[in-house]
Design a protein around this motif. Structure first.
Motif, PDB file in Angstrom:
ATOM      1  N   PHE A 189       0.816  -1.208   0.000  1.00 29.44           N
ATOM      2  CA  PHE A 189       0.000   0.000   0.000  1.00 29.44           C
ATOM      3  C   PHE A 189       0.857   1.269   0.000  1.00 29.44           C
ATOM      4  CE2 PHE A 189      -3.057   2.919   2.307  1.00 29.44           C
ATOM      5  CZ  PHE A 189      -3.911   3.058   1.229  1.00 29.44           C
ATOM      6  N   GLY A 190       2.184   1.099  -0.045  1.00 29.58           N
ATOM      7  CA  GLY A 190       3.038   2.280  -0.176  1.00 29.58           C
ATOM      8  C   GLY A 190       3.352   3.004   1.116  1.00 29.58           C
ATOM      9  N   ILE A 195      -5.204   0.016  -5.653  1.00 30.02           N
ATOM     10  CA  ILE A 195      -5.069  -0.713  -4.399  1.00 30.02           C
ATOM     11  C   ILE A 195      -5.604   0.151  -3.264  1.00 30.02           C
ATOM     12  CG2 ILE A 195      -3.455  -1.804  -2.792  1.00 30.02           C
ATOM     13  CD1 ILE A 195      -1.484  -2.027  -5.141  1.00 30.02           C
ATOM     14  N   GLY A 196      -6.475  -0.416  -2.450  1.00 26.79           N
ATOM     15  CA  GLY A 196      -6.969   0.301  -1.280  1.00 26.79           C
ATOM     16  C   GLY A 196      -6.763  -0.560  -0.049  1.00 26.79           C
ATOM     17  N   MET A 197      -6.544   0.110   1.099  1.00 26.20           N
ATOM     18  CA  MET A 197      -6.308  -0.679   2.306  1.00 26.20           C
ATOM     19  C   MET A 197      -7.064  -0.081   3.474  1.00 26.20           C
ATOM     20  SD  MET A 197      -2.655  -1.762   3.925  1.00 26.20           S
ATOM     21  CE  MET A 197      -2.454  -2.376   5.590  1.00 26.20           C
ATOM     22  N   ASN A 246     -13.330   2.847  -6.482  1.00 24.29           N
ATOM     23  CA  ASN A 246     -13.330   1.732  -7.403  1.00 24.29           C
ATOM     24  C   ASN A 246     -12.042   0.901  -7.278  1.00 24.29           C
ATOM     25  OD1 ASN A 246     -14.608   0.193  -9.183  1.00 24.29           O
ATOM     26  ND2 ASN A 246     -14.200   1.475 -10.994  1.00 24.29           N
ATOM     27  N   ALA A 247     -11.625   0.681  -6.033  1.00 24.81           N
ATOM     28  CA  ALA A 247     -10.403  -0.093  -5.813  1.00 24.81           C
ATOM     29  C   ALA A 247     -10.592  -1.524  -6.300  1.00 24.81           C
ATOM     30  CB  ALA A 247     -10.058  -0.086  -4.332  1.00 24.81           C
ATOM     31  N   LYS A 305     -18.028 -10.106  -6.095  1.00 21.04           N
ATOM     32  CA  LYS A 305     -18.934 -10.294  -7.223  1.00 21.04           C
ATOM     33  C   LYS A 305     -18.786  -9.171  -8.244  1.00 21.04           C
ATOM     34  CE  LYS A 305     -22.937 -12.092  -5.453  1.00 21.04           C
ATOM     35  NZ  LYS A 305     -24.290 -11.669  -5.027  1.00 21.04           N
ATOM     36  N   TYR A 306     -18.530  -7.950  -7.738  1.00 19.56           N
ATOM     37  CA  TYR A 306     -18.346  -6.813  -8.631  1.00 19.56           C
ATOM     38  C   TYR A 306     -16.936  -6.727  -9.202  1.00 19.56           C
ATOM     39  CZ  TYR A 306     -22.952  -4.929  -7.744  1.00 19.56           C
ATOM     40  OH  TYR A 306     -24.304  -4.745  -7.706  1.00 19.56           O
ATOM     41  N   GLY A 307     -16.163  -7.757  -8.970  1.00 22.63           N
ATOM     42  CA  GLY A 307     -14.872  -7.819  -9.649  1.00 22.63           C
ATOM     43  C   GLY A 307     -13.661  -7.472  -8.826  1.00 22.63           C
TER      44      GLY A 307
END
Lengths: 310, 506, 355
Positions: free
Chosen positions: B52-53, B82-84, B158-159, B188-190
């Protein structure tokens, strides 16, 4: 007669409050970013000296004001470097700034003691200045007082209504959250510490170019410290800070009012009033409870490092 | 290969004295929930902080959708999708939910587009069943609600890769179940999800694949259907674990601690403990279960005399004065607080100071002349404690802040237990420790119990409550909502009580 | 190879602390040199004078020792406060109030006492007491209401200075002073024993004795142990049964008492009468002294002596080279900056990484 006392008192309160106003707005911005700068007194002194010296040597008041702001901003940049880059103790660094500012201004300023320089003069704002009483009190002043009127609502709007202001508040309150949203925490802190310093310099310039147009060593006489208290008093809100600054200004010119009213209080006792009043204000504003709700910068004085404790 | 969205290759990260990640490889496939399992200190969070940097790796590469990525900051990570959600939420307390999500968004020049965000947030909340009012200020929200805000933030951006670090630690079992539903919905949404945890059960419940880490290394990556709790535990700890520590049946004797109708306010000024009454007898452990923030801290602090209260606290029948820690110490009360670094230790002082923060003047058998006392006199008895409690340190002079978490807790335990207490108040005594240290703590507490000490144990982790306690009380919104028995068969009952559902009286 | 900055996992060694201190002084002196140069003066000349007079001549050395005394008293007061992380910036005001207390005793309360063995302890007690009261004021506000002690002690400094001004310009002005704002001279009984014609007096030895007292308090009493704990982590102190609020008030009181005692010694030993602005900022200089001495009472004696010399030397170069006295403040600011920067750098170390 009484009306006269009133108008004189109010207008001198505004004049006395203006340097406090600039200094506290500056400190407010720095603290909102999370940097505690106790060096306001030193920055005001450097501003006062620089403003006076430039006015004396060039006669150009605009240049004098700009130079005062720039000189104080340089000192602030030093503090920013200490606090942000080196993550040093902000209290000690701020105190160092007071010593340095007072020392340098006294050192370089000695040859200006007793000199006369071009000072800011009052001008009446067309139309507004003609309003009876109010016009005389509010709109027949020197240009920096007007700058004070304008700057405060502007800063308020900036803080609460703009994206940049929102970023600033986030940096002071939750630097890691701001960092995660791509806001450069270090840069933000540098910018507002320096801008805050420039404001303190402006407050100092007001002292030596308008309030008492001359240079005297340590002429800010604790106003820098009072400005810091004002920020707490104002719960970091510029509008309250403005009201507070004029109120403090009123306290410090009380002696003229009392003199006119022939109430005999020795001058030295009177001179204590602003400091005593500051202490009293601190008694009522030091509680921890309200701060969070109003968005007090909870990261104030805490250096930020992305890697946290490591 | 195209279905691999994230690949970590040969990641090395060291901190002073610790190799946190040792050539770690990890892959995340599109649309999977991949659990990262390991003990505290195994290096899971460090690895994800690199992804995550937040940290930079010393060595190794990160690939996203097959392409080499330089992740220099969290912001950069988000640009890579990427989200955390970290354990400490990354939210601005005085901002509203919508403002938090709007913070830092690109696009508008001067004013932030809070209105637009508010609308979109409402849609997202509805679609994923995340019920939050976009206009609430963060400081008004519970921890569970704040977590939902964090999730909304990821969804809003939209991560594609979502990292959740120990998300269930602050949730009731029922809330956790809801979270798992949300996670499945997101997949489910990817999206692809990395789920960090040290709890075997939830890992098996939510994930498709499981990577086990130990001491900074990846031990194995397994499919869910290939494993059992037992195999995972063994891989996680590196040896067979006796998941249940055997304990003798308790032999409670006289009442040590009696609390009657105790009311106490939290830091916000609202009552956090609302009329608690309880008893702990010598030789028994009373476990207090509950979701964090339901008055546990305030209850423990009141009993120990650190917080104002009304009501009555009796130790061995003697009524204690509120706000008097000294009287507790004289009556033989030991306290292991939840924030050991903040409350129980002086990080900037040497170990031998910390081992004797309390003793020198206040405990009769260890009395020292307060006008002729030098701290170096504490060194010899300290040496003894260091040996007895297996505190590993280079020197007694070492400042405590340089110790590992486990050793810090040992310093606290050594100090508190060497006072031969009659009552121990232990709040989250194993939080942040690895299995070795946890076992050590368990054994010491059980030994104290067997020797006739009364123990009040506050823990968030039900496993811990089950392992140690003889009786369980559930604290909900400052009240003891009911009692239960410490075994798995009562799990559902306890879970319901933790969520505020009162036990039906028979 | 890549250079990595990381936090130390142990305290910095004495050697690196020492070399950092030397480095900060050197850096400050170099920068100060440029500042002196900016007035068109030769910094080398200035430095030679600055050192040779106070440390190289008997007269200068005596003066340095005399100005060490108030510096040492105020510094010792701050050692205690800073140990507890109480930022008492009010030594200056406490010093003034101590002088006020001593004058009050010597000229008004006890002026009929002619025995110095009774008079001196009485006014010392009064000076210390008033100083303690001034410190306590800030301590109580901090303990009860959480008022920031930096700001409160600073405000109290101004109040103290104006209070002394009020007295010497008003009710206490000596009618025989030809309208100068000074009080009458202290009676004989209120004057400390003088050992040389130019002013070395008992005060200096008492100041050094006070450093032993502070050392004893910090290292050999429960009080000192509790200061260590409360200063490092007030929450842990509460948890260990220490009443931190009480500690704050007591420490501020003792701190103020030492500064107040310094004010008394200055009156009874050197000036013999109260006058406005009699301190060139001793109480502020004390802040820098104790930080550079790293809160060690014995090192404080040495550093206070050096700063005494600095003040005397700067007065000298003001006289002979027309370099303004404010140079001292600028130098102190620079020292403090380089100190704080060095302090921050000591938390880190550099390490080479492969790759």
């Amino acid at each position: 007669m009484t009306q006269n006392i009133m108008t004189t008192t109010i207008s001198s309160a505004i004049r006395a409050g203006t340097p406090l106003l600039f200094a506290s707005i500056g400190e407010l911005l720095a603290e909102r970013s999370g940097v505690l700068n106790l060096g306001v007194e030193g920055m005001m002194l450097i501003g006062a000296f620089t403003g006076f010296a430039v006015s004396y040597n060039t006669g150009n008041l605009l240049l004098a004001v700009v130079a005062a702001m720039a000189a104080a901003a340089v000192l602030a940049a030093l503090h920013a470097f200490m606090s942000v880059t080196l993550r040093a103790n902000q209290v000690v660094s701020g105190l160092a700034l007071v010593f340095l500012g007072s020392g340098l201004s006294g050192f370089w300023g000695q040859r200006y003691v007793g000199m006369q320089a071009q000072a800011l003069s009052n001008f009446s704002i067309p139309f507004l200045g003609k309003i009876p009483i109010v016009g005389e009190v509010l709109f027949n002043r020197d240009p920096l007082v007007y700058v004070g009127y304008i700057i405060v609502p502007l800063v308020w709007w900036f803080l609460y209504k703009t994206k940049a202001g929102m970023n600033l508040r986030a940096v002071g309150e939750a630097p890691s959250a701001a960092d995660a949203r791509g806001i450069n925490v270090s840069l933000t802190r540098y910018v507002y510490t320096i801008v805050g310093g420039a404001f303190a310099g402006l407050g100092g310039a007001y002292l030596s170019l308008a309030y008492t147009p001359m240079w005297v060593e340590n002429m800010s006489a604790g106003r820098g410290w009072i400005a810091i208290v004002l920020v707490i008093f104002a719960i970091w809100d510029p509008l309250i800070a403005m009201a507070g600054a004029y109120l403090f200004g009123g306290i410090s010119v009380l002696q003229f009012g009392l003199q006119v009213a022939q109430i005999p209080i020795p001058a030295n006792i009177m001179k204590m009033f602003p400091y005593l009043f500051t202490i009293i204000v601190m008694l009522f504003t030091s509680g921890e409870k309200m701060k969070k709700r109003f968005g007090a910068p909870s990261a104030l004085g805490v250096p930020y490092s992305r890697e946290g404790k490591m | 290969m195209s279905d691999i969205v994230l690949k970590l290759s040969g990641i090395v990260k060291s901190f002073p004295g610790v190799l946190a990640n040792d050539h770690v490889n990890f892959t995340l496939k599109k649309g999977e929930v991949h659990a990262l399992l390991g003990e505290n200190g195994a290096g899971k969070t460090t690895l994800m902080n690199i992804t995550f940097g937040i940290y930079r790796q010393d060595e190794g590469e990160i690939y996203i959708n097959g392409e080499r990525a330089e992740i220099t900051s969290p912001h950069r990570a988000m640009e890579y999708g990427i989200g955390m959600i970290q354990q400490h939420f990354s939210l601005v307390p005085s901002f509203s939910v919508a403002e938090n999500i709007a913070l830092g968004l690109k696009g508008s020049k001067i004013s932030p587009k809070v209105d637009l965000v508010r609308k979109k947030v409402k849609d997202l909340a509805e679609r994923f069943g995340l019920n939050v009012n976009p206009d609430s200020r963060i400081w008004q929200l519970s921890a569970g609600e704040q977590q939902r805000v964090e999730i909304l933030k990821l969804l809003y951006m939209n991560a594609q890769i979502m990292i959740l670090d120990e998300p269930t630690a602050i949730l009731t079992p029922q809330e956790a179940t809801n979270l798992f539903k949300t996670i499945k919905e997101m997949v489910k949404y990817g999206a692809s999800v990395i789920f960090i945890s040290h709890k075997l059960k939830e890992v098996l419940e939510v994930s498709d694949r499981i990577t086990v880490m130990r001491h900074g290394k990846v031990i194995d990556t397994l499919k869910k259907d290939e494993v059992s709790e037992r195999i995972l535990a063994k891989k996680m700890v590196g040896r067979d674990v006796v998941l249940k520590i055997l304990k003798k049946p308790s032999a409670p004797k006289k009442v040590e601690l009696e609390v009657k109708d105790l009311w106490s306010r939290g830091d916000k000024g609202i009552y956090a403990v609302r009329g608690v009454s309880l008893e702990v007898k010598s030789g028994e452990i009373l476990g207090i279960a509950g979701v964090a923030g339901n008055g546990q801290r305030e209850l423990a602090e009141s009993i120990y005399g650190l917080r104002k209260y009304t009501g009555e606290v009796k130790i061995e029948g003697e009524t204690m004065r509120p706000l008097s820690v000294v009287s507790r110490m004289k009556s033989g009360v030991a306290y292991i607080p939840q924030d050991r670094k903040e409350v129980a230790l002086c990080g900037g002082l040497p170990i031998y100071y910390n081992l004797f923060l309390k003793k020198p003047f206040r405990v009769p058998e260890f009395y020292l002349n307060p006008y002729l006392f030098n701290s170096s006199r504490l060194k010899r008895p300290s040496e003894q404690l260091v040996n007895e409690y297996l505190i590993s340190t280079s020197s007694l002079n070492l400042e405590v802040k340089y110790l590992s978490g486990g050793n810090m807790q040992k310093v606290v335990l050594a100090r508190e237990l060497s006072l031969n207490p009659k009552l121990i108040i232990a709040v989250h005594p194993t939080r942040g420790l690895d299995v070795g240290a946890i076992e050590f703590v368990y054994k010491i507490l059980l030994k104290a119990r067997d020797n006739g000490t009364a123990i009040l144990l506050v823990a968030g982790d039900l496993e811990e409550i089950f392992t140690l306690s003889d009786r369980v009380a559930v604290l909900y919104e400052g009240e003891i909502i009911g009692y239960s028995k410490p075994d798995e068969s009562h799990l559902e009952e306890i879970g319901l009580m933790m969520a505020g559902v009162r036990k039906v009286k028979k | 190879m890549r250079l990595k900055i990381e936090k130390r996992n142990e305290s910095a060694s004495t050697l690196s602390v020492l070399s950092m201190s030397v480095l900060s002084v050197v850096v400050s002196l170099v920068i100060l040199g440029f500042i002196i140069l900016s007035l068109g003066k030769n910094p080398i000349d200035a430095y030679i004078q600055l050192v040779s007079w106070p440390f190289g001549t008997i007269a200068g050395l005596t003066q340095s020792l005399i100005s060490m005394t108030p510096l040492l008293f105020t510094s010792l007061g701050l050692v205690l406060a800073f140990k507890m992380k109480l930022w008492n910036i009010g030594a200056e005001g406490q010093f003034y109030m101590g002088a006020f207390g001593a004058t009050w005793g010597a000229l008004f309360l006890f002026n009929h006492i002619s025995n110095p063995w009774i008079m001196l302890p009485l006014i010392a007690l009064l000076g210390a007491g008033v100083g303690a009261g001034w410190g306590t004021l800030a301590g109580v506000m901090k303990a009860r209401l959480g008022v920031n002690e930096i700001l409160s002690t600073l405000m109290l400094n101004y109040v103290a200075i104006y209070w002394v001004n009020y007295l010497v310009y008003g009710p206490w002005r000596d009618p025989a002073s030809y309208n100068f704002p000074i009080t009458a001279e202290f009676p004989k009984a209120a004057i400390l024993p003088q050992y040389t014609a130019n002013g070395i007096n008992l005060g200096m030895f008492l100041a050094i004795a006070a450093s032993f007292f502070v050392y004893y308090l910090l290292k050999w009493t429960r009080f000192g142990f509790e200061i260590d704990i409360s200063g490092d982590n007030p929450k842990a102190a509460e948890y260990a049964g220490i009443n931190v609020k009480k500690m704050i008030v007591i420490v501020m009181a003792v701190s103020g008492a030492l500064s107040g005692l310094g004010g008394m010694m200055q009156m009874s030993g050197v000036l013999f009468r109260l006058q406005p602005n009699f301190s060139p900022g001793y109480g502020y200089t004390a802040i820098i002294i104790v930080l550079l001495a790293r809160l060690n009472p014995f090192v404080t004696v040495v550093v206070a002596f050096l700063f005494g010399g600095l003040i005397v030397g700067t007065q000298q170069i003001q006289l002979f080279l027309q370099i303004p006295f404010s140079l001292v403040n600028a130098f102190q600011g620079l020292l403090l900056f380089s100190f704080v920067a060095g302090e921050a750098l000591l938390h880190y170390k550099l390490r080479w990484l492969k790759a």
